[in-house]
Write an enzyme that holds these catalytic residues in place. Structure first.
Site, PDB file in Angstrom:
ATOM      1  N   ARG A   1       0.831  -1.212   0.000  1.00  0.00           N
ATOM      2  CA  ARG A   1       0.000   0.000   0.000  1.00  0.00           C
ATOM      3  C   ARG A   1       0.864   1.260   0.000  1.00  0.00           C
ATOM      4  O   ARG A   1       2.022   1.236   0.390  1.00  0.00           O
ATOM      5  CB  ARG A   1      -0.919   0.013   1.225  1.00  0.00           C
ATOM      6  CG  ARG A   1      -2.123  -0.908   1.066  1.00  0.00           C
ATOM      7  CD  ARG A   1      -3.051  -0.862   2.265  1.00  0.00           C
ATOM      8  NE  ARG A   1      -2.372  -1.314   3.460  1.00  0.00           N
ATOM      9  CZ  ARG A   1      -1.909  -0.538   4.428  1.00  0.00           C
ATOM     10  NH1 ARG A   1      -2.080   0.773   4.353  1.00  0.00           N
ATOM     11  NH2 ARG A   1      -1.298  -1.043   5.477  1.00  0.00           N
TER      12      ARG A   1
ATOM     13  N   SER B   1       0.445  -4.960  10.383  1.00  0.00           N
ATOM     14  CA  SER B   1       0.789  -5.908   9.332  1.00  0.00           C
ATOM     15  C   SER B   1       1.977  -6.790   9.744  1.00  0.00           C
ATOM     16  O   SER B   1       2.987  -6.291  10.233  1.00  0.00           O
ATOM     17  CB  SER B   1       1.136  -5.118   8.067  1.00  0.00           C
ATOM     18  OG  SER B   1       1.251  -5.993   6.996  1.00  0.00           O
TER      19      SER B   1
ATOM     20  N   ARG C   1       1.435 -12.540  -1.333  1.00  0.00           N
ATOM     21  CA  ARG C   1       0.129 -12.697  -0.670  1.00  0.00           C
ATOM     22  C   ARG C   1      -0.756 -13.701  -1.369  1.00  0.00           C
ATOM     23  O   ARG C   1      -0.671 -13.902  -2.583  1.00  0.00           O
ATOM     24  CB  ARG C   1      -0.617 -11.359  -0.701  1.00  0.00           C
ATOM     25  CG  ARG C   1       0.019 -10.260   0.106  1.00  0.00           C
ATOM     26  CD  ARG C   1      -0.480 -10.297   1.521  1.00  0.00           C
ATOM     27  NE  ARG C   1       0.070  -9.199   2.291  1.00  0.00           N
ATOM     28  CZ  ARG C   1      -0.441  -8.767   3.434  1.00  0.00           C
ATOM     29  NH1 ARG C   1      -1.534  -9.334   3.926  1.00  0.00           N
ATOM     30  NH2 ARG C   1       0.123  -7.785   4.079  1.00  0.00           N
TER      31      ARG C   1
END
Ligand SMILES: Nc1ncnc2c1ncn2[C@@H]1O[C@H](COP(=O)(O)OP(=O)(O)O)[C@@H](O)[C@H]1O
Ligand SMILES: C=C(OP(=O)(O)O)C(=O)O
Ligand SMILES: [Ca+2]
Ligand SMILES: [Mn+2]
Length: 634
Positions: free
Chosen positions: A152, A334, A418
């Site tokens: 991000r 995270s 991911r």
């Protein structure tokens, strides 16, 4: 077969195809599917079915409308490459804007082909055919690349500041809400819409958020890539055909034009990437990043605004439930273990990342999980491993070019590899993903300094102190020369996603924990026996044993002692965990280094908390004082 003769062309009926032409043969292969079945509460009529199709297309055309030109685009369902499908579904729809028609432009003459709520199989085909870097791995997952951005971009997230949000939202130092004005938002929106309409086709997902039916939100995601559509198919709640029929107008829309950059001549733009949230328009625009996590976490921000207005607390946490109905929340930044630890073979998974805590208990916001895959192993995380199969999106992993076996240790593309899979890929999922009020609130910190104990029992004010602090310390990737852990403080363990001041969420959490008698815990999933470089990460199997002892209730009544400086209550024994690791001081051979590091971390905590001491938490000043006093003392 009896006489050794094969039955090829043995008789006309079973041996010959029932088609006269190739086209007819291909048309036989596909049977009409259910997603377009009419509403069962009404008598089936071709007319109402056609009308619903028209309404749906009109709604999509309205979503894609340019706000500076004549009309919305001519929207047609189906893949432009497939003659057959397009002609059979050619209900063209155009959304009329009431403003006077300016002039007809080329864009008004063009059709926008919409691939609406495609199935995973269809999305696989689209990805493999049209998106470079899409491959089927040996277990059936779709491997793909997210492009230049593999994480991000919080610095590029903008929120429209208007009369309403100016007073409602948290702005300024520490806040994730970087302002932009309505006009600049509209410039970016137009840029995204024009880009999407210029393409051969766009993907539209109409889905839900929040498993609590009274507080669910209808979301529409318009995107340019099959990867994005499949990702959101997995991550949001998937509507049934009946729910889709009645979908109507979405409550929130994302325009993902991630392949296209924003324009730096546009006011407020500081890079080619911009993720823009407009709460009044209920829209989000994404330019200049294809990282799919922006959509998931962008919607999470929206929930962090909408839910507290309804007295519902939004939580950046994982959540699971024991056989006896005991619910645990796992907060953490995270990489601290929310997904790993909430996915527990002995418990029911409610969700791995985003939840709501309301009057009736907890509910997952999402319909899927987004697990880190770096160093993933079948032995340590079997449920996540097995979830990586057909339908799962695998981002930025490296695989063998021939057998397509993924190498989870390979960081060539990024360390942030991911897997996004529907939650029902985890065998012991709790469906629907809701549960009663939490019994345990576990705060996860991955402390790369190696001075926080593997587990501490927290008082309510300590829970609030650590919740507001939102600490973790990771090591910055694997780059050479990085020896120092990087401390991060992120309020509510999710400062990047909250919209209101942290103390608003903290006050709600305190009230709920008090009302429902939940116990707070601080669990260090990070280093032991020294900082990063000299110590090592606490074994996942030990952390799991610690979590087991929290769930079972055995740790609640264990024997405790208090640590220096942080004043944390640590157990002297935990079943199946070596006792000597429970007090971090024991694990450091260099006691001076331990004390220096402890003091250093305590100073960082204190400094971070300075900004919060001016705020009142809840109606009661006592709580605020208690919370401040619950931090390190030295
Ligand atoms: N002791 C531990 N506790 C939790 N996770 C650990 C531990 N040791 C290593 N890990 C690894 O750390 C990562 C945690 O990531 P994840 O669960 O995805 O975090 P989050 O969901 O909070 O972002 C996983 O890759 C996991 O295998
Ligand atoms: C997707 C994310 O979630 P997490 O790392 O917490 O699993 C993120 O923070 O970008
Ligand atoms: Ca996660
Ligand atoms: Mn997360």
């Amino acid at each position: 077969m009896e006489n050794g003769v094969t039955n090829v062309c043995e008789n006309e009926e079973s041996g010959t195809v029932r088609a006269q032409t190739i086209d007819e043969l291909h048309s036989l292969q596909k049977k009409k599917s259910t997603p377009t079945t009419p509403d069962t509460s009404q008598p089936i009529s071709a007319h109402s079915h056609y009308e619903r199709q028209q309404q749906q297309l009109q709604s999509i055309s309205a979503s894609l409308a340019s706000l500076t030109r004549e009309t919305g685009p001519k929207v047609v369902k189906g893949d432009p490459a497939s003659r057959f499908e397009t002609s059979s579904l050619a209900h063209v729809s155009q959304h009329r804007v009431v403003t006077p028609t300016i002039a007809v432009s080329d864009s008004a003459l063009k059709f926008t082909h919409v691939l609406y709520n495609l199935s995973p199989s269809e999305l696989y085909e689209q990805a493999i055919k049209y998106e470079k870097g899409s491959f089927i791995t040996s277990t059936g997952a779709l491997a793909t690349l997210s492009g230049a951005k593999t994480g991000r971009c919080p610095r590029d997230k903008r929120v429209v500041k208007d009369e309403l949000t100016e007073n409602e939202l948290w702005w300024g130092k520490g806040s994730p809400n970087i302002e932009m004005d309505e006009h600049s938002f509209m410039v970016n929106r137009e840029r995204a819409v024009d880009y999407l309409n210029s393409l051969d086709k766009v993907f539209v997902n109409d889905q839900f958020l929040n498993w609590d039916p009274e507080n669910s939100i209808k979301v529409r995601i318009v995107s340019a890539r099959a990867y994005h559509s499949l990702f959101m198919h997995n991550m949001c709640i998937r509507p049934t055909p009946e729910e889709l029929e009645k979908f109507g107008t979405p409550d929130f829309t994302i325009y993902n034009a991630g392949q296209f950059p924003c324009n730096r001549y546009t006011h407020y733009m500081t890079s080619s990437t911009s993720i823009d949230l407009n709460l009044a328009r209920k829209e989000m625009v994404i330019l200049g990043t294809q990282y799919a996590g922006e959509m998931k976490k962008g919607l999470f921000s929206v929930m962090h605004y909408l839910m507290p207005k309804r007295q519902i607390l939004s939580l950046h946490s994982g959540c699971n439930m024991g056989k006896a109905g005991d619910v645990a929340l796992f907060f953490g930044l995270s990489g601290t273990g929310k997904t790993t630890l909430s996915t527990d073979h002995n418990r029911y998974l409610i969700g791995d990342d985003e939840h709501c805590w309301g009057e009736n208990g907890v509910s997952n916001i999402e319909g899927g999980c987004y697990a880190k895959c770096i160093d993933l192993s079948r032995e340590k995380e079997p449920d996540i491993w097995n979830a990586i199969k057909f339908g799962t999106v695998l981002e930025n992993v490296v695989f063998d070019e021939h057998v397509r076996e993924v190498d989870y240790t390979d960081k060539s593309v990024t360390e942030n590899t991911r897997a996004a899979y529907p939650i029902e890929y985890i065998p012991n999922v709790k469906l629907p993903c809701v549960g009663p009020h939490p019994k345990n609130v576990i705060l996860l910190a991955c402390d790369a300094f190696g001075v926080l104990p593997p587990v501490s029992k927290l008082s309510l004010s300590q829970t609030m102190y650590h919740f507001i602090s939102g600490y973790t310390a990771l090591v910055a990737g694997t780059e050479e020369g990085i020896k120092e852990p990087q401390a991060t403080f992120s309020a509510c363990f999710g400062a990047a996603f909250i919209m209101l001041h942290p103390t608003k969420y903290a006050a709600m959490l305190a009230e709920k924990m008090q009302t429902h008698g939940a116990t707070g815990w601080l669990v260090n999933t990070g280093w032991s026996g020294g900082s990063y470089g000299s110590g090592s990460r606490i074994k996942l199997s030990y952390t799991r044993k610690i979590i087991d002892a929290i769930h079972s209730g055995s740790l609640l009544n264990a024997e405790y002692k208090k640590t220096e400086i942080f004043g944390l209550e640590i157990p002297t024994e935990v079943e199946d965990v070596p006792s000597e690791i429970l007090d971090p001081e024991n694990t450091w051979s260099d006691k001076t280094a331990y004390n220096e590091t402890l003091l250093k971390l305590a100073t960082l905590f204190q400094k971070n908390f300075e900004t919060f001491t001016d705020y009142k938490i809840g109606d009661d000043n006592n709580l605020t004082e208690e919370i401040v006093a619950a931090g390190p003392i030295f």
